[in-house]
Scaffold this motif. Structure first.
Motif, PDB file in Angstrom:
ATOM      1  N   LEU A 181       0.784  -1.193   0.137  1.00 55.02           N
ATOM      2  CA  LEU A 181       0.002  -0.128  -0.067  1.00 55.02           C
ATOM      3  C   LEU A 181       0.851   1.326   0.151  1.00 55.02           C
ATOM      4  O   LEU A 181       0.349   2.293  -0.592  1.00 55.02           O
ATOM      5  CB  LEU A 181      -1.065  -0.271   1.122  1.00 55.02           C
ATOM      6  N   GLY A 182       2.018   1.237   0.799  1.00 54.68           N
ATOM      7  CA  GLY A 182       2.920   2.352   0.737  1.00 54.68           C
ATOM      8  C   GLY A 182       3.358   2.651  -0.532  1.00 54.68           C
ATOM      9  O   GLY A 182       3.413   3.847  -1.108  1.00 54.68           O
ATOM     10  N   ILE A 183       3.809   1.696  -1.309  1.00 62.78           N
ATOM     11  CA  ILE A 183       4.398   1.825  -2.740  1.00 62.78           C
ATOM     12  C   ILE A 183       3.310   2.585  -3.759  1.00 62.78           C
ATOM     13  O   ILE A 183       3.349   3.377  -4.474  1.00 62.78           O
ATOM     14  CB  ILE A 183       5.020   0.603  -3.318  1.00 62.78           C
ATOM     15  N   LEU A 184       1.979   1.904  -3.334  1.00 61.51           N
ATOM     16  CA  LEU A 184       0.948   2.432  -4.161  1.00 61.51           C
ATOM     17  C   LEU A 184       0.528   3.689  -3.853  1.00 61.51           C
ATOM     18  O   LEU A 184       0.158   4.742  -4.759  1.00 61.51           O
ATOM     19  CB  LEU A 184      -0.396   1.496  -4.189  1.00 61.51           C
ATOM     20  N   ALA A 185       0.580   3.982  -2.505  1.00 56.04           N
ATOM     21  CA  ALA A 185       0.273   5.448  -2.140  1.00 56.04           C
ATOM     22  C   ALA A 185       1.322   6.454  -2.670  1.00 56.04           C
ATOM     23  O   ALA A 185       1.165   7.678  -3.064  1.00 56.04           O
ATOM     24  CB  ALA A 185       0.192   5.704  -0.588  1.00 56.04           C
ATOM     25  N   LEU A 186       2.847   6.163  -2.905  1.00 52.64           N
ATOM     26  CA  LEU A 186       3.727   6.884  -3.441  1.00 52.64           C
ATOM     27  C   LEU A 186       3.266   7.456  -4.653  1.00 52.64           C
ATOM     28  O   LEU A 186       3.545   8.385  -5.373  1.00 52.64           O
ATOM     29  CB  LEU A 186       4.894   6.407  -2.895  1.00 52.64           C
ATOM     30  N   ILE A 187       3.191   6.208  -5.569  1.00 52.09           N
ATOM     31  CA  ILE A 187       2.793   6.338  -6.880  1.00 52.09           C
ATOM     32  C   ILE A 187       1.614   7.168  -7.113  1.00 52.09           C
ATOM     33  O   ILE A 187       1.716   8.048  -8.148  1.00 52.09           O
ATOM     34  CB  ILE A 187       2.602   4.747  -7.546  1.00 52.09           C
ATOM     35  N   ASN A 188       0.666   6.957  -6.341  1.00 53.04           N
ATOM     36  CA  ASN A 188      -0.487   7.709  -6.564  1.00 53.04           C
ATOM     37  C   ASN A 188       0.017   9.150  -6.329  1.00 53.04           C
ATOM     38  O   ASN A 188      -0.728  10.151  -7.265  1.00 53.04           O
ATOM     39  CB  ASN A 188      -1.527   7.241  -5.541  1.00 53.04           C
ATOM     40  N   ARG A 189       0.498   9.491  -5.254  1.00 51.20           N
ATOM     41  CA  ARG A 189       0.858  10.796  -5.001  1.00 51.20           C
ATOM     42  C   ARG A 189       1.574  11.541  -6.010  1.00 51.20           C
ATOM     43  O   ARG A 189       1.517  12.733  -6.355  1.00 51.20           O
ATOM     44  CB  ARG A 189       1.448  10.799  -3.584  1.00 51.20           C
ATOM     45  N   SER A 190       2.702  10.941  -6.575  1.00 45.33           N
ATOM     46  CA  SER A 190       3.419  11.375  -7.601  1.00 45.33           C
ATOM     47  C   SER A 190       3.355  11.479  -8.956  1.00 45.33           C
ATOM     48  O   SER A 190       3.282  12.465  -9.680  1.00 45.33           O
ATOM     49  CB  SER A 190       4.825  10.769  -7.394  1.00 45.33           C
ATOM     50  N   LEU A 191       2.538  10.455  -9.358  1.00 43.17           N
ATOM     51  CA  LEU A 191       1.834  10.482 -10.796  1.00 43.17           C
ATOM     52  C   LEU A 191       0.526  10.717 -10.851  1.00 43.17           C
ATOM     53  O   LEU A 191       0.337  11.173 -11.971  1.00 43.17           O
ATOM     54  CB  LEU A 191       2.266   8.949 -11.408  1.00 43.17           C
ATOM     55  N   TYR A 192      -0.244  10.385  -9.904  1.00 43.15           N
ATOM     56  CA  TYR A 192      -1.616  10.626 -10.459  1.00 43.15           C
ATOM     57  C   TYR A 192      -2.436  11.389  -9.026  1.00 43.15           C
ATOM     58  O   TYR A 192      -3.247  11.035  -8.588  1.00 43.15           O
ATOM     59  CB  TYR A 192      -2.420   9.253 -10.597  1.00 43.15           C
ATOM     60  N   PRO A 193      -1.980  12.497  -8.911  1.00 39.60           N
ATOM     61  CA  PRO A 193      -2.517  13.556  -7.701  1.00 39.60           C
ATOM     62  C   PRO A 193      -4.013  13.624  -8.089  1.00 39.60           C
ATOM     63  O   PRO A 193      -4.583  14.262  -7.045  1.00 39.60           O
ATOM     64  CB  PRO A 193      -1.563  14.613  -7.778  1.00 39.60           C
ATOM     65  N   PHE A 194      -4.314  13.932  -9.356  1.00 42.82           N
ATOM     66  CA  PHE A 194      -5.589  14.093  -9.564  1.00 42.82           C
ATOM     67  C   PHE A 194      -6.841  13.068  -9.393  1.00 42.82           C
ATOM     68  O   PHE A 194      -7.834  13.088  -9.418  1.00 42.82           O
ATOM     69  CB  PHE A 194      -5.656  14.522 -11.034  1.00 42.82           C
ATOM     70  N   ASN A 195      -6.071  11.774  -8.838  1.00 41.66           N
ATOM     71  CA  ASN A 195      -6.863  10.609  -8.624  1.00 41.66           C
ATOM     72  C   ASN A 195      -6.520  10.033  -7.334  1.00 41.66           C
ATOM     73  O   ASN A 195      -5.859   8.986  -7.331  1.00 41.66           O
ATOM     74  CB  ASN A 195      -6.798   9.772  -9.746  1.00 41.66           C
ATOM     75  N   PRO A 196      -6.955  10.849  -6.194  1.00 39.69           N
ATOM     76  CA  PRO A 196      -6.502  10.371  -4.850  1.00 39.69           C
ATOM     77  C   PRO A 196      -7.072   9.053  -4.313  1.00 39.69           C
ATOM     78  O   PRO A 196      -8.346   8.875  -4.692  1.00 39.69           O
ATOM     79  CB  PRO A 196      -7.077  11.491  -4.097  1.00 39.69           C
ATOM     80  N   GLY A 197      -6.142   8.106  -3.932  1.00 36.85           N
ATOM     81  CA  GLY A 197      -6.559   6.921  -3.492  1.00 36.85           C
ATOM     82  C   GLY A 197      -7.098   5.957  -4.625  1.00 36.85           C
ATOM     83  O   GLY A 197      -7.886   4.911  -4.541  1.00 36.85           O
ATOM     84  N   TYR A 198      -6.781   6.372  -5.835  1.00 32.82           N
ATOM     85  CA  TYR A 198      -7.334   5.613  -7.331  1.00 32.82           C
ATOM     86  C   TYR A 198      -8.882   5.767  -7.313  1.00 32.82           C
ATOM     87  O   TYR A 198      -9.410   4.464  -7.528  1.00 32.82           O
ATOM     88  CB  TYR A 198      -6.537   4.201  -7.170  1.00 32.82           C
ATOM     89  N   ILE A 199      -9.628   6.606  -6.458  1.00 28.96           N
ATOM     90  CA  ILE A 199     -11.027   6.595  -6.460  1.00 28.96           C
ATOM     91  C   ILE A 199     -11.631   6.377  -7.575  1.00 28.96           C
ATOM     92  O   ILE A 199     -12.910   5.989  -7.725  1.00 28.96           O
ATOM     93  CB  ILE A 199     -11.319   7.793  -5.623  1.00 28.96           C
ATOM     94  N   HIS A 200     -11.294   6.809  -8.746  1.00 33.24           N
ATOM     95  CA  HIS A 200     -11.890   6.878  -9.994  1.00 33.24           C
ATOM     96  C   HIS A 200     -11.598   5.853 -10.755  1.00 33.24           C
ATOM     97  O   HIS A 200     -11.669   5.623 -12.227  1.00 33.24           O
ATOM     98  CB  HIS A 200     -11.426   8.302 -10.857  1.00 33.24           C
ATOM     99  N   THR A 201     -10.585   4.841 -10.285  1.00 40.75           N
ATOM    100  CA  THR A 201     -10.084   3.539 -10.987  1.00 40.75           C
ATOM    101  C   THR A 201     -11.113   2.689 -10.347  1.00 40.75           C
ATOM    102  O   THR A 201     -11.052   2.313  -9.191  1.00 40.75           O
ATOM    103  CB  THR A 201      -8.579   3.352 -10.968  1.00 40.75           C
ATOM    104  N   SER A 202     -11.567   1.838 -11.429  1.00 39.58           N
ATOM    105  CA  SER A 202     -12.365   0.813 -10.884  1.00 39.58           C
ATOM    106  C   SER A 202     -11.980  -0.555 -11.802  1.00 39.58           C
ATOM    107  O   SER A 202     -11.986  -0.722 -12.774  1.00 39.58           O
ATOM    108  CB  SER A 202     -13.843   0.888 -11.159  1.00 39.58           C
TER     109      SER A 202
END
Length: 201
Positions: free
Chosen positions: A34-55
């Motif tokens: 989860l930590g790795i995914l959170a870092l990727i999310n914050r650095s590459l996909y800040p417009f999609n926090p928590g990958y909430i728009h990814t299903s």
């Protein structure tokens, strides 16, 4: 012996899942994922926090791996941990509150996906371990029966060989007795004497 050791290992594996001996290890592994995914999310996909728009959300992959490898309890625990990380990422967004995040349908859907995945894959894994343990026990039992049958076969073969030797000896004795009777009928004393000696021998 190898099969018995395999059964013992499977039994220990099942017992470990029952008492939850592996729970902390699975949570640590899930936390690192989860930590790795959170870092990727914050650095590459800040417009999609928590990958909430990814299903479905990428966190589902970690939940599935933990459930498939460890079992039901660890799978559900990984799902709960992923839900906490997801909620934390959403709450940290400007203007977001815990109540608003919990009311989001996307967050609720992701949570249900992760809980269902952790539970279902954990149950499947548990069932697989039980089936493998049962099949291994059956195989061990069949091998023991086969070993017993082989021992009985060797014993019967030895008895058969002994009976054949006795029959051969009795046949020779009957033949010698027959020759003695024939010699008696002809009053051939030397032949009678030799036949009697063969019968006695």
């Amino acid at each position: 012996r190898q099969m018995a050791g395999h059964v013992a290992r499977l039994s220990a594996l099942r017992d470990a899942e029952t008492v939850g001996q592996w729970r902390w290890r699975s949570l640590l592994e899930m936390g690192a994922f989860l930590g790795i995914l959170a870092l990727i999310n914050r650095s590459l996909y800040p417009f999609n926090p928590g990958y909430i728009h990814t299903s479905p959300p990428p966190y589902l992959v970690g939940v599935a791996l933990v459930a498939a490898f460890y079992g039901v309890r660890e799978g559900v625990g990984a799902a709960l941990l992923a839900m906490l990380v997801l909620i934390a990422q959403l709450v940290l967004q400007p203007g977001a509150t815990l109540v608003s995040v919990l009311g989001m349908r996307a967050a609720q859907g992701a949570a249900l996906w992760m809980l269902a995945t952790g539970y279902v894959l954990g149950v499947i894994r548990r069932f697989g371990v039980e089936q493998l343990l049962d099949l291994t026990r059956q195989l061990t039992h069949q091998r023991r029966q086969l070993a017993q049958l082989e021992e009985q076969h060797h014993a019967l073969r030895a008895t058969k060989d002994e009976l054949e030797q006795r029959i051969i000896g009795q046949t020779a004795s009957v033949h010698s007795l027959y020759e003695s009777v024939k010699a008696l009928e002809s009053l051939d004393l030397p032949a009678l004497h030799g036949g009697l000696l063969r019968v006695v021998a």
